[in-house]
Design a protein around this motif. Structure first.
Motif, PDB file in Angstrom:
ATOM      1  N   ASN A 127       0.800  -1.214   0.000  1.00 23.78           N
ATOM      2  CA  ASN A 127       0.000   0.000   0.000  1.00 23.78           C
ATOM      3  C   ASN A 127       0.840   1.275   0.000  1.00 23.78           C
ATOM      4  O   ASN A 127       0.437   2.302   0.536  1.00 23.78           O
ATOM      5  CB  ASN A 127      -0.920   0.008   1.228  1.00 23.78           C
ATOM      6  N   GLY A 128       2.003   1.187  -0.594  1.00 21.42           N
ATOM      7  CA  GLY A 128       2.844   2.374  -0.684  1.00 21.42           C
ATOM      8  C   GLY A 128       2.305   3.355  -1.695  1.00 21.42           C
ATOM      9  O   GLY A 128       1.269   3.142  -2.335  1.00 21.42           O
ATOM     10  N   CYS A 129       3.029   4.470  -1.878  1.00 23.44           N
ATOM     11  CA  CYS A 129       2.601   5.507  -2.813  1.00 23.44           C
ATOM     12  C   CYS A 129       2.839   5.053  -4.245  1.00 23.44           C
ATOM     13  O   CYS A 129       3.924   4.581  -4.584  1.00 23.44           O
ATOM     14  CB  CYS A 129       3.376   6.796  -2.531  1.00 23.44           C
TER      15      CYS A 129
ATOM     16  N   SER B 228       3.333  14.862  -3.530  1.00 26.06           N
ATOM     17  CA  SER B 228       2.974  15.277  -4.897  1.00 26.06           C
ATOM     18  C   SER B 228       1.833  14.443  -5.465  1.00 26.06           C
ATOM     19  O   SER B 228       1.552  14.525  -6.664  1.00 26.06           O
ATOM     20  CB  SER B 228       4.200  15.156  -5.814  1.00 26.06           C
ATOM     21  N   ASN B 229       1.186  13.642  -4.610  1.00 23.02           N
ATOM     22  CA  ASN B 229       0.082  12.779  -5.041  1.00 23.02           C
ATOM     23  C   ASN B 229       0.491  11.848  -6.186  1.00 23.02           C
ATOM     24  O   ASN B 229      -0.283  11.618  -7.129  1.00 23.02           O
ATOM     25  CB  ASN B 229      -1.130  13.620  -5.456  1.00 23.02           C
ATOM     26  N   GLY B 230       1.710  11.331  -6.096  1.00 24.26           N
ATOM     27  CA  GLY B 230       2.171  10.346  -7.071  1.00 24.26           C
ATOM     28  C   GLY B 230       2.731  10.929  -8.349  1.00 24.26           C
ATOM     29  O   GLY B 230       3.075  10.182  -9.267  1.00 24.26           O
ATOM     30  N   ALA B 231       2.871  12.252  -8.435  1.00 26.91           N
ATOM     31  CA  ALA B 231       3.382  12.858  -9.665  1.00 26.91           C
ATOM     32  C   ALA B 231       4.880  12.642  -9.824  1.00 26.91           C
ATOM     33  O   ALA B 231       5.390  12.534 -10.945  1.00 26.91           O
ATOM     34  CB  ALA B 231       3.070  14.354  -9.685  1.00 26.91           C
ATOM     35  N   ILE B 232       5.597  12.582  -8.709  1.00 26.21           N
ATOM     36  CA  ILE B 232       7.052  12.450  -8.736  1.00 26.21           C
ATOM     37  C   ILE B 232       7.503  11.808  -7.438  1.00 26.21           C
ATOM     38  O   ILE B 232       6.780  11.866  -6.431  1.00 26.21           O
ATOM     39  CB  ILE B 232       7.713  13.837  -8.926  1.00 26.21           C
ATOM     40  N   ASN B 233       8.664  11.168  -7.452  1.00 28.33           N
ATOM     41  CA  ASN B 233       9.245  10.671  -6.203  1.00 28.33           C
ATOM     42  C   ASN B 233      10.739  10.952  -6.213  1.00 28.33           C
ATOM     43  O   ASN B 233      11.215  11.781  -6.993  1.00 28.33           O
ATOM     44  CB  ASN B 233       8.917   9.187  -5.977  1.00 28.33           C
TER      45      ASN B 233
END
Length: 304
Positions: free
Chosen positions: A41-43, A260-265
């Motif tokens: 359940n990670g990003c 970033s709601n999954g936009a970048i890591n």
């Protein structure tokens, strides 16, 4: 899940539950490249939607890896101009290895849309290239001691041959893990902790040993043999930049992804700071191969 030695699950989850930016994660059963649904359940790193269920998940890393290839090509050409420099050919081998790593990054951690089998093949090459290239980097430090004259067939042959052996051996283990040519590694692939002792050793531990040995050998060369301090600033800067890249990859990545709601890591920043570290390694090498260092030349050496 456990973070004990050999376990990759938590690393894969924290670097992108679905589109992990740790290349080795592509080899495990949980990876979408093997038909899995992701690592817990990670990003989820989503990036740019291409329609349907396809995403260009890590555009930043793709662009940065492309830039790394261009800069490495420029440094390779600049190295060729330093005809009196010790270890010129050996440094060029290192840059070629880094270019191969950067190319693989586009298709592994960049999550360029690919068939799962193709991504696993690039992943195996990626992991093998990391081990072989860092071995070449370590050999660059050894070359500085002029045990064997640099640029000779003996020097290039020994370095290239040993690096090729590491590349083939590591690549085979990664390929067999990803494609199950034999059943030897399948317990690894399906383990809920993604426990892979061989890959963990080759991907996490061996490169670290090579890097530490490189730093120590170069520090001794600069401080004890050349009697200089200035090049150590470049070497320490390279080490610091690489450490920062790993902090972004393993520690900060999940927080950037959530923010970033999954936009970048952290994958983009890891690629960027690794590139900066490579540039500083080249600057360090260039600084200790100037013609005015007070070091006697051995027969056949390129020291002047």
């Amino acid at each position: 899940m456990s973070t004990a030695y050999g376990n990759f699950f938590d690393f894969c989850r924290d670097t992108g539950s679905l589109h992990a930016t740790l290349p080795v994660c592509n080899l495990f059963a949980s990876s979408p490249s093997r038909g899995g649904s992701g690592f817990g359940n990670g990003c989820d790193l989503l990036g740019i939607s291409l329609g349907g269920d396809r995403y260009l998940a890590n555009l930043g890393s793709i662009l940065c890896a492309g830039l790394a290839i261009l800069i490495s090509a420029f440094l390779l050409l600049r190295s060729n101009m330093k005809r009196a420099a010790v270890g010129r050919r050996e440094m060029q081998l290192f840059l070629l290895g880094y270019m191969l790593i950067s190319l693989c990054e586009i298709f592994t951690i960049g999550w360029f849309p690919l068939d799962g089998e193709v991504r696993r093949a690039f992943t195996a090459i990626h992991i093998a290239a990391i081990v072989a290239t860092l071995w070449i980097l370590l050999m660059n430090a050894v070359v500085g001691y002029q045990i064997i004259d640099d640029g000779t067939i003996a020097s290039i042959g020994l370095i290239f041959g040993s690096a090729a052996a590491l590349f083939v051996g590591t690549g085979y283990i990664a390929l067999d893990t990803g494609f199950a040519f034999t059943d030897y590694w399948q317990d690894t692939v399906n383990d809920p902790n993604n426990r892979a002792y061989a890959l963990y050793t080759l991907y996490q531990l061996v490169p670290l040993v090579f890097l530490v040995a490189f730093f120590v050998l170069e520090a001794i060369l600069v401080l004890r043999v050349l009697g200089e301090v200035r090049p150590m600033l470049y070497l320490c800067a390279a080490a610091l930049l690489f450490i920062i890249s790993q902090i972004f990859q393993y520690v900060i990545s999940v927080h950037i992804c959530n923010g970033s709601n999954g936009a970048i890591n952290g994958g983009f920043f890891s690629t960027l700071f690794t590139l900066l570290a490579v540039i500083m390694i080249w600057v360090f090498w260039s600084s200790i191969t100037e013609d005015d260092w007070p070091m006697p030349a051995s027969t056949g050496s390129t020291y002047t």
